[in-house]
Write an enzyme that holds these catalytic residues in place. Structure first.
Site, mmCIF file in Angstrom:
data_model
loop_
_atom_site.group_PDB
_atom_site.id
_atom_site.type_symbol
_atom_site.label_atom_id
_atom_site.label_comp_id
_atom_site.label_asym_id
_atom_site.label_seq_id
_atom_site.Cartn_x
_atom_site.Cartn_y
_atom_site.Cartn_z
ATOM 1 N N PHE A 129 6.119 38.214 90.970
ATOM 2 C CA PHE A 129 5.744 39.645 91.032
ATOM 3 C C PHE A 129 4.398 39.579 90.590
ATOM 4 O O PHE A 129 3.632 39.052 89.696
ATOM 5 C CB PHE A 129 6.521 40.308 89.764
ATOM 6 C CG PHE A 129 5.799 41.906 89.846
ATOM 7 C CD1 PHE A 129 6.561 42.814 90.678
ATOM 8 C CD2 PHE A 129 4.940 42.216 89.037
ATOM 9 C CE1 PHE A 129 5.976 44.143 90.690
ATOM 10 C CE2 PHE A 129 4.324 43.611 89.009
ATOM 11 C CZ PHE A 129 5.083 44.469 89.854
ATOM 12 N N ASP A 214 -1.305 33.433 87.589
ATOM 13 C CA ASP A 214 -1.107 34.788 87.382
ATOM 14 C C ASP A 214 -0.513 34.608 86.051
ATOM 15 O O ASP A 214 0.807 34.742 85.669
ATOM 16 C CB ASP A 214 -0.291 35.515 88.181
ATOM 17 C CG ASP A 214 -0.107 36.957 88.104
ATOM 18 O OD1 ASP A 214 -0.337 37.255 86.824
ATOM 19 O OD2 ASP A 214 0.547 37.870 88.743
ATOM 20 N N LYS A 248 -2.043 42.810 81.327
ATOM 21 C CA LYS A 248 -1.132 43.433 80.332
ATOM 22 C C LYS A 248 -1.844 43.460 78.853
ATOM 23 O O LYS A 248 -2.297 44.437 78.450
ATOM 24 C CB LYS A 248 0.304 42.826 80.388
ATOM 25 C CG LYS A 248 0.726 43.173 81.690
ATOM 26 C CD LYS A 248 2.314 43.037 81.961
ATOM 27 C CE LYS A 248 2.731 43.701 82.957
ATOM 28 N NZ LYS A 248 2.986 43.089 84.220
#
Ligand SMILES: *Cc1c(COP(=O)(O)O)cnc(C)c1O
Length: 399
Positions: A129, A214, A248
Site C-alpha cells: 500500500f 516506504d 503518518k
C-alpha cells in the site's frame, strides 16, 4: 439528525459511515460526542505518535502559528531546514529532503524522482500500500483500489513480498527502482524475512536501480527504532536505501510527509521538477521537531519496545489468535475465524479502538504514550472482546 446522518448527507461516501463521532482526546484516550471514553489502540492509523493533546506538540504548534504559520516554498524557514537536517542525521547519511503533506504525496515525489534516473520501470511488492493518488495507486497492489481508476501510470511490476528470488527475477537494467515497505502495514502487518531488505538492496544496486523504502507507516519510532529498516529485530544486515518516504507519525497528527533521498539520488530533481504549496510549512515542521524531541527526551523508543512486547504476548496468549506479528507498536493479529469486523465492534462496545485490515486480521498501532494501565486494561478485556465477537478457537471453528 444525528452527526453520522449529517456526515452522510454532507461528505462523500468514500469511507462508509464512520462508527462514531469523536469529540476530544488526551494521551491514548478519546471521548465520543456522548462522553463515552475509549482506549485508542489505532492512534489515527499510526499517526498520533504522542497520543492526543500532547502538551509539547500543542505548545510547538501554538507558538509557531503565533509567529509564522505559512510562507510558501518561495521562502525557507528555520523549522523546515532544522527538520530536514534532523531526519538526515537520524538516517546517518548525506542526502536531500522534499517535504509534502501526506504519505501518498511523499510517494508521488519519490515516484517522479525515480523517473529522473532516465528509466521508468518500478518493481513493487504484492500486498503493498503506497497511497491513493494516481501515481501512488499505480504502485499499490490491491485490485479493488486500482480497477475503478485504470489506466494508471505505467511500468510497474509486482512480485511476491518477502521473496528475494522473485525480486531478482524481475529487476533488470531497465529498472529505475525497487519499492518495498520494511513491514507491510495495510496488508495486516506482514513482516518479511530478515535478509529480504539486504537482498533487495543488493539486487537493486547490481542493476543500477534505486532502493526505495516506504516507511510512511513504519518510520519515526513505530517499531522501536527511528526507521524500521534499521531495526535489528527486523533486518539482518545494515541497509542504506536510496529513498525513504515518511509521513503518518512524523508530526503526530499535523499533516506532513517527507521524501528523503540519500547520496546522489538527492540531487536528481532540478529546479521546477516538483513543487508544493503547503509542504514542510513552519507549523508542520515545528510539529515534527516537537515529536522527535519528545521521542528522544522521554525515551519513547524504549517504551515502544516494552509496550509492544507486552501487548503482543498479552493478546497472543488467547488461542483464538493464531499468529501475532510485528515489532514495537505495530502489531498484526490473525484470528482463528474471519470475524475482524465483529472484533472491532465488540472492542468499541467495551471501550477500545482497534482496526481490521482484512476479514481475519486486526491491527494495533497505538500512541507511544500508551500507559502500562492501558495495556493491562486491553489485555484483560481481549478474551471478552473475542467472546462477544463470537470468535472460536481453531478446533471449535472447524468442528
Ligand atoms: C498510509 C500509507 C500511505 C499513504 O499515506 P497517506 O498519508 O494516507 O496518503 C503510503 N504508504 C504506506 C506504507 C502507508 O501506510
Amino acid at each position: 439528525m444525528s452527526w453520522t446522518e449529517r456526515y452522510s448527507a454532507a461528505l462523500m461516501n468514500t469511507f462508509g459511515t464512520p462508527k462514531m463521532v469523536l469529540a476530544r482526546g488526551e494521551g491514548a484516550h478519546v471521548w465520543d460526542v456522548d462522553g463515552r471514553e475509549y482506549v485508542d489502540l489505532l492512534g489515527g492509523i499510526a499517526v498520533n505518535s504522542l497520543g492526543h493533546a500532547h502538551p509539547r506538540l500543542v505548545g510547538a504548534v501554538t507558538e509557531q502559528m503565533q509567529s509564522l504559520g505559512h510562507i510558501s516554498n518561495f521562502f525557507a524557514s528555520v523549522p523546515q531546514v532544522t527538520l530536514a537536517e534532523r531526519l538526515l542525521a537520524e538516517l546517518g547519511t548525506d542526502g536531500r529532503v522534499f517535504f509534502t503533506n501526506s504519505g501518498a504525496e511523499a510517494n508521488e515525489a519519490a515516484f517522479k524522482l525515480t523517473r529522473r534516473t532516465g528509466r521508468t520501470k518500478v518493481v513493487v511488492a504484492e500486498g503493498s500500500f503506497h497511497g491513493r493518488t494516481m501515481g501512488a495507486l499505480a504502485l499499490t497492489s490491491k485490485q479493488a483500489y486500482r480497477e475503478p481508476f485504470e489506466p494508471l501510470p505505467g511500468d510497474v511490476v509486482f512480485v511476491p513480498y518477502g521473496d528475494a528470488a522473485a525480486l531478482a527475477e524481475a529487476v533488470d537494467d531497465t529498472t529505475a527502482a525497487v519499492l518495498v515497505e520494511p513491514v507491510q502495514g495495510e496488508a495486516g502487518v506482514v513482516v518479511p524475512p530478515r535478509d529480504y531488505l539486504p537482498a533487495a538492496q543488493r539486487i537493486a544496486h547490481d542493476h543500477g536501480a534505486l532502493l526505495w523504502l516506504d516507511e510512511v507507516q513504519t518510520g519515526v519510532g513505530r517499531t522501536g527504532t527511528w526507521f524500521a529498516h534499521r531495526n535489528p529485530a527486523l533486518v539482518g544486515d545494515a541497509v542504506v536505501p536510496d529513498i525513504v518516504t515518511l509521513a503518518k507519525g512524523l508530526a503526530g497528527g499535523v499533516p506532513i510527509g517527507a521524501c528523503i533521498a540519500t547520496g546522489g539520488s538527492g540531487k536528481l530533481f532540478d529546479p521546477g521538477n516538483h513543487g508544493t504549496t503547503f509542504g514542510g510549512n513552519p507549523v508542520a515542521a515545528s510539529a515534527a521537531l516537537a515529536v522527535m524531541d519528545a521521542i528522544d527526551e522521554d525515551g519513547l523508543l524504549d517504551r515502544v519496545v516494552v509496550l509492544g512486547d507486552r501487548l503482543r504476548t498479552g493478546v497472543a496468549a488467547d488461542p483464538r489468535v493464531t499468529e501475532a506479528r510485528g515489532q514495537g507498536l505495530l502489531i498484526g493479529l490473525d484470528l482463528a475465524e474471519p470475524k475482524s469486523a465483529e472484533v472491532v465492534a465488540a472492542a468499541q462496545d467495551l471501550g477500545f479502538i482497534v482496526n481490521a485490515t482484512t476479514p481475519d486480521r486486526i491491527r494495533l498501532a497505538p500512541p507511544y504514550v500508551l500507559t502500562d494501565a492501558d495495556v493491562e486494561a486491553f489485555v484483560t478485556a481481549w478474551p471478552r472482546i473475542l467472546d462477544q465477537a463470537g470468535v472460536r478457537a481453531g478446533a471449535e471453528a472447524t468442528a
